[in-house]
Design a protein around this motif. Structure first.
Motif, short mmCIF file in Angstrom:
data_model
loop_
_atom_site.label_atom_id
_atom_site.label_comp_id
_atom_site.label_asym_id
_atom_site.label_seq_id
_atom_site.Cartn_x
_atom_site.Cartn_y
_atom_site.Cartn_z
N MET A 44 4.48 -7.29 -10.86
CA MET A 44 3.91 -6.03 -10.41
C MET A 44 4.62 -4.86 -11.12
SD MET A 44 1.71 -7.23 -8.36
CE MET A 44 1.09 -5.94 -7.33
N PRO A 45 4.00 -3.69 -11.16
CA PRO A 45 4.62 -2.54 -11.83
C PRO A 45 6.02 -2.20 -11.30
CG PRO A 45 2.31 -2.08 -11.41
CD PRO A 45 2.63 -3.39 -10.73
N TYR A 46 6.23 -2.31 -9.99
CA TYR A 46 7.56 -1.98 -9.47
C TYR A 46 8.60 -3.01 -9.90
CZ TYR A 46 7.18 -5.28 -5.53
OH TYR A 46 7.07 -6.40 -4.74
N HIS A 47 8.19 -4.22 -10.22
CA HIS A 47 9.12 -5.21 -10.76
C HIS A 47 9.63 -4.75 -12.13
CE1 HIS A 47 6.81 -8.40 -8.25
NE2 HIS A 47 7.84 -7.95 -7.57
N ALA A 48 8.73 -4.21 -12.96
CA ALA A 48 9.12 -3.72 -14.29
C ALA A 48 10.14 -2.58 -14.16
CB ALA A 48 7.89 -3.26 -15.06
N ALA A 50 12.18 -2.14 -11.62
CA ALA A 50 13.41 -2.69 -11.08
C ALA A 50 14.30 -3.30 -12.15
CB ALA A 50 13.10 -3.74 -10.00
N ILE A 51 13.70 -3.96 -13.13
CA ILE A 51 14.51 -4.62 -14.16
C ILE A 51 14.52 -3.85 -15.49
CG2 ILE A 51 14.23 -6.89 -13.12
CD1 ILE A 51 12.23 -7.54 -15.39
N SER A 52 13.85 -2.72 -15.52
CA SER A 52 13.80 -1.86 -16.72
C SER A 52 13.31 -2.62 -17.95
CB SER A 52 15.18 -1.24 -17.00
OG SER A 52 15.61 -0.48 -15.91
N SER A 53 12.31 -3.45 -17.74
CA SER A 53 11.72 -4.21 -18.84
C SER A 53 10.25 -4.43 -18.58
CB SER A 53 12.39 -5.58 -18.98
OG SER A 53 13.72 -5.47 -19.38
N SER A 54 9.52 -4.56 -19.65
CA SER A 54 8.11 -4.92 -19.50
C SER A 54 8.01 -6.45 -19.43
CB SER A 54 7.29 -4.40 -20.68
OG SER A 54 7.62 -5.11 -21.86
N TRP A 55 6.87 -6.92 -19.01
CA TRP A 55 6.63 -8.35 -18.90
C TRP A 55 6.81 -9.04 -20.26
CZ3 TRP A 55 6.58 -11.93 -15.39
CH2 TRP A 55 5.98 -13.17 -15.65
N GLU A 56 6.30 -8.42 -21.28
CA GLU A 56 6.35 -9.01 -22.62
C GLU A 56 7.77 -9.14 -23.16
OE1 GLU A 56 4.34 -6.35 -21.80
OE2 GLU A 56 2.58 -7.62 -21.49
N GLU A 57 8.68 -8.29 -22.68
CA GLU A 57 10.07 -8.33 -23.15
C GLU A 57 10.89 -9.46 -22.54
OE1 GLU A 57 10.92 -3.60 -23.97
OE2 GLU A 57 11.13 -4.36 -21.93
N LEU A 58 10.37 -10.07 -21.49
CA LEU A 58 11.12 -11.14 -20.81
C LEU A 58 10.97 -12.46 -21.56
CD1 LEU A 58 10.10 -10.43 -17.11
CD2 LEU A 58 12.10 -9.59 -18.34
N ASN A 59 12.03 -13.26 -21.53
CA ASN A 59 11.90 -14.59 -22.15
C ASN A 59 11.06 -15.48 -21.24
OD1 ASN A 59 13.57 -16.26 -20.38
ND2 ASN A 59 15.32 -15.14 -21.18
N ASN A 128 10.12 1.19 -6.52
CA ASN A 128 9.55 1.62 -5.24
C ASN A 128 8.67 0.51 -4.68
OD1 ASN A 128 8.90 3.26 -3.10
ND2 ASN A 128 7.35 4.41 -4.21
N PRO A 129 9.27 -0.57 -4.14
CA PRO A 129 8.47 -1.67 -3.59
C PRO A 129 7.77 -1.25 -2.30
CG PRO A 129 10.78 -2.02 -3.14
CD PRO A 129 10.70 -0.79 -4.00
N PRO A 130 6.79 -2.03 -1.86
CA PRO A 130 5.97 -1.64 -0.70
C PRO A 130 6.65 -1.88 0.66
CG PRO A 130 5.23 -3.74 -1.57
CD PRO A 130 6.30 -3.26 -2.50
N THR A 131 7.80 -1.27 0.87
CA THR A 131 8.54 -1.41 2.14
C THR A 131 7.76 -0.80 3.30
OG1 THR A 131 10.59 -1.26 0.87
CG2 THR A 131 10.76 -1.02 3.26
N LEU A 132 7.25 0.41 3.10
CA LEU A 132 6.54 1.09 4.18
C LEU A 132 5.26 0.37 4.57
CD1 LEU A 132 7.11 4.83 3.24
CD2 LEU A 132 8.30 3.45 4.94
N MET A 133 4.62 -0.29 3.61
CA MET A 133 3.42 -1.07 3.90
C MET A 133 3.77 -2.20 4.87
SD MET A 133 0.24 -1.41 3.29
CE MET A 133 -1.09 -2.34 2.63
N SER A 134 4.92 -2.82 4.68
CA SER A 134 5.35 -3.89 5.57
C SER A 134 5.60 -3.36 6.98
CB SER A 134 6.62 -4.56 5.04
OG SER A 134 6.38 -5.17 3.81
N VAL A 135 6.28 -2.23 7.06
CA VAL A 135 6.56 -1.63 8.37
C VAL A 135 5.25 -1.22 9.05
CG1 VAL A 135 7.71 0.28 9.55
CG2 VAL A 135 8.88 -0.92 7.69
N ALA A 136 4.32 -0.66 8.27
CA ALA A 136 3.02 -0.27 8.83
C ALA A 136 2.25 -1.49 9.35
CB ALA A 136 2.19 0.47 7.79
N SER A 137 2.35 -2.61 8.64
CA SER A 137 1.65 -3.81 9.10
C SER A 137 2.26 -4.32 10.41
CB SER A 137 1.64 -4.89 8.03
OG SER A 137 2.94 -5.36 7.76
#
Length: 162
Positions: A44-48, A50-59, A128-137
């Motif tokens: 997901m975009p927030y994963h990128a 978090a690790i300061s890398s794009s998907w393509e840059e990962l091994n 910015n992961p979906p923390t508030l979405m979890s609390v709202a659920s």
């Protein structure tokens, strides 16, 4: 219970179809979220962020690890959403009184683990992961629990399953 008492003034026998809506909505959101995580071919975009890398840059090994973790989380959300929908349908038809508690318990377990995981990411990265979405659920499931109990207590006739 304040919300439930307020709903008491709104709901009557004509509007009992509204009783299961909060749980159905949360269940459907989790079901879809689970499917997305099960079948997405990258993170997901927030994963990128978090690790300061794009998907393509990962091994490839790291990509495999991330996808495996996403599949595990997706399977949990898929199952939890499906179980909430099934249990709410059973409860709406049978009024077995322990079902609302089980629905809420499923929600508390999923939300507590999700909030814990997303807070780790939120507090230790710029993501910015979906923390508030979890609390709202969880709030939705608490409202659903209250509405189910209101509906259950409002039924005058006795059921053998109660």
């Amino acid at each position: 219970m304040i919300l439930v008492n307020a709903m008491k003034n709104i709901l009557n026998r004509k509007h009992t179809w509204m009783i299961p809506l909060p749980n159905y909505i949360v269940g459907a959101i989790w079901f879809v979220f689970g499917l997305v995580y099960l079948f997405k071919d990258s993170f997901m975009p927030y994963h990128a962020v978090a690790i300061s890398s794009s998907w393509e840059e990962l091994n490839p090994a790291f990509q495999t690890l991330i996808l495996a973790l996403m599949r595990a989380a997706g399977g949990g959300f898929f199952l939890a959403g499906l179980m909430i929908i099934i249990l709410q349908t059973i409860y709406y038809r049978t009024k077995i009184k322990w079902i609302p508690t089980l629905i809420l318990l499923i929600g508390v377990i999923i939300v507590s683990t999700t909030v814990y995981a997303t807070l780790i990411v939120r507090l230790n990265t710029n993501a910015n992961p979906p923390t508030l979405m979890s609390v709202a659920s969880l709030l939705g499931l608490i409202i659903g629990y209250g509405m189910n109990n209101y509906y259950n207590n409002d039924i005058k006739e006795e059921s053998p399953n109660r």
